[in-house]
Design a protein around this motif. Structure first.
Motif, PDB file in Angstrom:
ATOM      1  N   ALA A   1       0.801  -1.225   0.047  1.00  9.54           N
ATOM      2  CA  ALA A   1       0.104   0.245   0.062  1.00  9.54           C
ATOM      3  C   ALA A   1       0.857   1.334  -0.075  1.00  9.54           C
ATOM      4  CB  ALA A   1      -1.092   0.007   1.193  1.00  9.54           C
ATOM      5  N   GLU A   2       2.018   1.047   0.614  1.00  5.41           N
ATOM      6  CA  GLU A   2       2.818   2.280   0.562  1.00  5.41           C
ATOM      7  C   GLU A   2       3.402   2.391  -0.730  1.00  5.41           C
ATOM      8  OE1 GLU A   2       5.411   1.739   3.709  1.00  5.41           O
ATOM      9  OE2 GLU A   2       3.963   1.694   5.397  1.00  5.41           O
ATOM     10  N   ARG A   3       4.203   1.060  -1.289  1.00  6.86           N
ATOM     11  CA  ARG A   3       5.130   1.379  -2.187  1.00  6.86           C
ATOM     12  C   ARG A   3       4.479   1.195  -3.754  1.00  6.86           C
ATOM     13  NH1 ARG A   3      10.681  -1.421  -0.383  1.00  6.86           N
ATOM     14  NH2 ARG A   3      10.865  -0.506  -2.399  1.00  6.86           N
ATOM     15  N   LEU A   4       3.328   0.688  -3.963  1.00  5.96           N
ATOM     16  CA  LEU A   4       2.913   0.456  -5.192  1.00  5.96           C
ATOM     17  C   LEU A   4       2.869   1.719  -5.968  1.00  5.96           C
ATOM     18  CD1 LEU A   4      -0.046  -2.004  -4.878  1.00  5.96           C
ATOM     19  CD2 LEU A   4       1.640  -2.318  -6.267  1.00  5.96           C
ATOM     20  N   THR A   5       3.476   1.979  -7.337  1.00  5.96           N
ATOM     21  CA  THR A   5       3.211   3.329  -7.967  1.00  5.96           C
ATOM     22  C   THR A   5       1.786   3.035  -8.538  1.00  5.96           C
ATOM     23  OG1 THR A   5       3.819   1.988 -10.235  1.00  5.96           O
ATOM     24  CG2 THR A   5       5.477   2.847  -8.517  1.00  5.96           C
ATOM     25  N   GLN A   6       1.217   4.274  -8.949  1.00  2.00           N
ATOM     26  CA  GLN A   6       0.114   4.574  -9.649  1.00  2.00           C
ATOM     27  C   GLN A   6      -0.070   3.508 -11.043  1.00  2.00           C
ATOM     28  OE1 GLN A   6      -2.394   6.446  -8.189  1.00  2.00           O
ATOM     29  NE2 GLN A   6      -3.635   5.342  -9.515  1.00  2.00           N
ATOM     30  N   ARG A   7       1.203   3.258 -11.573  1.00  6.67           N
ATOM     31  CA  ARG A   7       1.052   2.721 -12.664  1.00  6.67           C
ATOM     32  C   ARG A   7       0.526   1.448 -12.464  1.00  6.67           C
ATOM     33  NH1 ARG A   7       3.623   2.774 -17.660  1.00  6.67           N
ATOM     34  NH2 ARG A   7       3.983   0.760 -18.704  1.00  6.67           N
ATOM     35  N   GLN A   8       1.470   0.713 -11.239  1.00  8.39           N
ATOM     36  CA  GLN A   8       1.210  -0.537 -11.038  1.00  8.39           C
ATOM     37  C   GLN A   8      -0.104  -0.943 -10.342  1.00  8.39           C
ATOM     38  OE1 GLN A   8       4.600  -0.743  -8.316  1.00  8.39           O
ATOM     39  NE2 GLN A   8       5.427  -2.310  -9.222  1.00  8.39           N
ATOM     40  N   LEU A   9      -0.882   0.104  -9.546  1.00  4.25           N
ATOM     41  CA  LEU A   9      -2.223   0.151  -9.335  1.00  4.25           C
ATOM     42  C   LEU A   9      -3.068   0.037 -10.718  1.00  4.25           C
ATOM     43  CD1 LEU A   9      -2.190   2.527  -6.298  1.00  4.25           C
ATOM     44  CD2 LEU A   9      -2.918   0.262  -6.224  1.00  4.25           C
ATOM     45  N   ASN A  10      -2.656   0.793 -11.535  1.00  2.00           N
ATOM     46  CA  ASN A  10      -3.643   0.706 -12.692  1.00  2.00           C
ATOM     47  C   ASN A  10      -3.385  -0.592 -13.446  1.00  2.00           C
ATOM     48  OD1 ASN A  10      -4.369   3.393 -12.346  1.00  2.00           O
ATOM     49  ND2 ASN A  10      -2.766   4.410 -13.770  1.00  2.00           N
ATOM     50  N   GLU A  11      -2.331  -1.075 -13.325  1.00  2.00           N
ATOM     51  CA  GLU A  11      -2.302  -2.399 -13.998  1.00  2.00           C
ATOM     52  C   GLU A  11      -3.025  -3.430 -13.233  1.00  2.00           C
ATOM     53  OE1 GLU A  11       2.296  -1.881 -15.986  1.00  2.00           O
ATOM     54  OE2 GLU A  11       1.855  -3.057 -14.185  1.00  2.00           O
ATOM     55  N   LEU A  12      -2.784  -3.420 -11.789  1.00  2.00           N
ATOM     56  CA  LEU A  12      -3.736  -4.245 -11.142  1.00  2.00           C
ATOM     57  C   LEU A  12      -5.284  -4.034 -11.508  1.00  2.00           C
ATOM     58  CD1 LEU A  12      -2.448  -4.351  -7.444  1.00  2.00           C
ATOM     59  CD2 LEU A  12      -2.921  -6.253  -9.089  1.00  2.00           C
ATOM     60  N   HIS A  13      -5.750  -2.969 -11.408  1.00  2.00           N
ATOM     61  CA  HIS A  13      -6.951  -2.786 -11.814  1.00  2.00           C
ATOM     62  C   HIS A  13      -7.516  -3.123 -13.342  1.00  2.00           C
ATOM     63  CE1 HIS A  13     -10.572  -0.210 -12.047  1.00  2.00           C
ATOM     64  NE2 HIS A  13     -10.514  -0.221 -13.186  1.00  2.00           N
ATOM     65  N   ASP A  14      -6.548  -3.192 -14.337  1.00  2.00           N
ATOM     66  CA  ASP A  14      -6.669  -3.891 -15.624  1.00  2.00           C
ATOM     67  C   ASP A  14      -6.784  -5.449 -15.276  1.00  2.00           C
ATOM     68  OD1 ASP A  14      -6.737  -1.193 -16.467  1.00  2.00           O
ATOM     69  OD2 ASP A  14      -4.872  -1.387 -17.572  1.00  2.00           O
ATOM     70  N   LEU A  15      -6.000  -5.735 -14.584  1.00  2.00           N
ATOM     71  CA  LEU A  15      -5.800  -7.251 -14.390  1.00  2.00           C
ATOM     72  C   LEU A  15      -7.156  -7.661 -13.974  1.00  2.00           C
ATOM     73  CD1 LEU A  15      -4.207  -9.727 -14.325  1.00  2.00           C
ATOM     74  CD2 LEU A  15      -3.667  -9.391 -11.966  1.00  2.00           C
ATOM     75  N   LEU A  16      -7.674  -6.967 -12.913  1.00  2.00           N
ATOM     76  CA  LEU A  16      -8.993  -7.433 -12.213  1.00  2.00           C
ATOM     77  C   LEU A  16     -10.105  -7.367 -13.122  1.00  2.00           C
ATOM     78  CD1 LEU A  16      -8.631  -6.093  -8.511  1.00  2.00           C
ATOM     79  CD2 LEU A  16      -8.521  -8.393  -9.361  1.00  2.00           C
ATOM     80  N   GLU A  17     -10.219  -6.032 -13.745  1.00  2.00           N
ATOM     81  CA  GLU A  17     -11.292  -6.021 -14.984  1.00  2.00           C
ATOM     82  C   GLU A  17     -11.289  -7.092 -16.012  1.00  2.00           C
ATOM     83  OE1 GLU A  17     -11.466  -2.150 -16.892  1.00  2.00           O
ATOM     84  OE2 GLU A  17     -13.073  -1.496 -15.434  1.00  2.00           O
ATOM     85  N   HIS A  18     -10.109  -7.555 -16.314  1.00  2.00           N
ATOM     86  CA  HIS A  18      -9.962  -8.673 -17.270  1.00  2.00           C
ATOM     87  C   HIS A  18     -10.734  -9.961 -16.767  1.00  2.00           C
ATOM     88  CE1 HIS A  18      -7.268 -10.744 -20.140  1.00  2.00           C
ATOM     89  NE2 HIS A  18      -8.337 -11.132 -20.759  1.00  2.00           N
ATOM     90  N   HIS A  19      -9.952 -10.151 -15.406  1.00  2.00           N
ATOM     91  CA  HIS A  19     -10.533 -11.247 -14.721  1.00  2.00           C
ATOM     92  C   HIS A  19     -12.034 -11.298 -14.603  1.00  2.00           C
ATOM     93  CE1 HIS A  19      -9.469 -14.170 -11.258  1.00  2.00           C
ATOM     94  NE2 HIS A  19     -10.439 -14.802 -12.145  1.00  2.00           N
ATOM     95  N   GLN A  20     -12.604 -10.082 -14.239  1.00  2.00           N
ATOM     96  CA  GLN A  20     -14.278  -9.918 -13.954  1.00  2.00           C
ATOM     97  C   GLN A  20     -14.844 -10.267 -15.341  1.00  2.00           C
ATOM     98  OE1 GLN A  20     -15.559  -7.883 -11.344  1.00  2.00           O
ATOM     99  NE2 GLN A  20     -17.453  -9.223 -11.941  1.00  2.00           N
ATOM    100  N   GLN A  21     -14.258  -9.896 -16.513  1.00  2.00           N
ATOM    101  CA  GLN A  21     -14.934 -10.096 -17.730  1.00  2.00           C
ATOM    102  C   GLN A  21     -14.988 -11.634 -17.977  1.00  2.00           C
ATOM    103  OE1 GLN A  21     -13.758  -7.325 -20.717  1.00  2.00           O
ATOM    104  NE2 GLN A  21     -15.336  -8.166 -22.006  1.00  2.00           N
TER     105      GLN A  21
END
Lengths: 225, 225
Positions: free
Chosen positions: A102-122
């Motif tokens: 939570a302290e160290r993730l970059t915004q880019r990494q957070l976005n990638e995580l988001h994409d991953l979850l969306e992909h998974h969701q779909q």
DNA sequence: CTTCAAGTGATTGTCGACAATCTAAAGGTA
DNA sequence: TACCTTTAGATTGTCGACAATCACTTGAAG
């Protein structure tokens, strides 16, 4: 099968063998509890016993095989208790990983995580029952959080050692990941906490996430409750 | 030195070599960062390169040496960051171990722990500066709690892997265990909680115990605070 | 003097072979 | 039949040797 001799750069035979055997065991091609004969495998892959033994040593270190002196190696049989033990270890470790991430993730990494979850969701919404991708997406989520801690030893410990055993269990056990949608919801909640930089909450959510999965296994092992 | 050929029962050469080299590295006989030459070591111990390579593989698994293909093996250099990473892992893991141990320790085991601490206490009171026993007693305390969890994988992970690195650090770093008496007091407090079967408190105390030790290292690494 | 190339020496990775040990079948005894 | 011993076969552990790769020295060109 024996197209191992990689003309590639500096790939070691023992190393390639290790990865190959790891996959074979994890995916159940070599079944749990089966004996591993060095001469037979050596013939099959067209290599000498030297590199093969070195690969076996590595597999033993990961915990995928057990070796007895002068007797030989067997693929481990993952009983429920051992699986529970793994979850017992994962819970505090990955919880801690979440707090750090939570302290160290970059915004880019957070976005990638988001994409991953969306992909998974779909994938889940389309009702592909494909357990393979579900598992892949599940592990990917956990991997990325662990790697984001920057603690190399933690990464090795979880991703290179314990997770092989989990993959093995999920591949070989008939029932695959009993609750994919619920798990994904929990991933979303964790992501939210990470995105809010709320390490404390992220830790709690991750611990509960793993704890719930553990309870499912616990009920399987003792259905007399 | 090369009285390895154990006429003993079924002791494997590679196994004995592994333990021998582990001790040599942990105690600093083979210094950190030094290159390990296979032919040289093989001559020294009077064995072939085969078993020696297998022992090296094992050491690599523990994390005591690093191997680069076609180049060779070196003893790891434990910098402060890596040490901090280890403590980061130990804190939640051993905390969890304490919580479980509070439930599972037998009265007999608790008594043995008590004796261990008293023995340790006496040594410190007599003002033996002997760092060796202090370290031994310190580790013993942690070992026993970890083993009491009954989680074999946890035992392997902590006792067989991470703790070697800690021993190595304490042996090779000039300053040994900066705060032996304070640490022993904390051990007593943990024992008290364990004896009261208060897992929650025992976990907290163990986490603080490790966290404090971590802070000492942290200050060493960045003395500009 | 610096830099790059070739060559030499040593080290690592791999192989095939032999000795020690285990496994399992055959045979003998109670 | 049950049990122990023997024996044959296979497997594991270890060894020495060869090929591939790397490190370092030597030498030459700029």
């Amino acid at each position: 099968m024996q197209n191992l001799r990689n003309i590639d750069k500096q790939s070691l035979l023992s190393q390639d063998l290790g990865e190959l055997l790891t996959e074979a065991i994890v995916q159940g091609v070599i079944p749990q509890g089966s004996k591993i004969s060095e001469p037979e495998l050596a013939r099959r892959y067209g290599v000498s016993r030297g590199p093969l033994r070195e690969a076996m040593l590595k597999l033993e270190g990961i915990g995928l095989v057990e070796r007895i002196p002068h007797v030989g190696a067997r693929v481990v049989e993952l009983n429920c208790q051992q699986l529970l033990d793994i979850y017992t270890i994962r819970e505090p470790l990955e919880g801690m990983a979440c707090r750090l991430a939570a302290e160290r993730l970059t915004q880019r990494q957070l976005n990638e995580l988001h994409d991953l979850l969306e992909h998974h969701q779909q994938y889940l919404d389309d009702n592909h029952g494909e357990a393979y991708f579900d598992q892949q997406g599940d592990f990917d989520f956990h991997y990325r959080i662990i790697k984001a801690t920057g603690n190399q030893r933690l990464v090795t410990l979880l991703c290179d050692e314990l997770y092989h055993l989990l993959r093995m269990y999920r591949s070989t056990s008939a029932r695959q990941h009993a609750r994919p949608k619920r798990a994904l919801q929990e991933h979303w909640a964790i992501w939210q906490a990470l995105n809010d930089r709320d390490g404390e909450l992220a830790e709690i959510l991750m611990r509960r996430h793993i704890s719930r999965a553990r309870k499912v296994i616990e009920q399987l092992s003792s259905p007399d409750s």
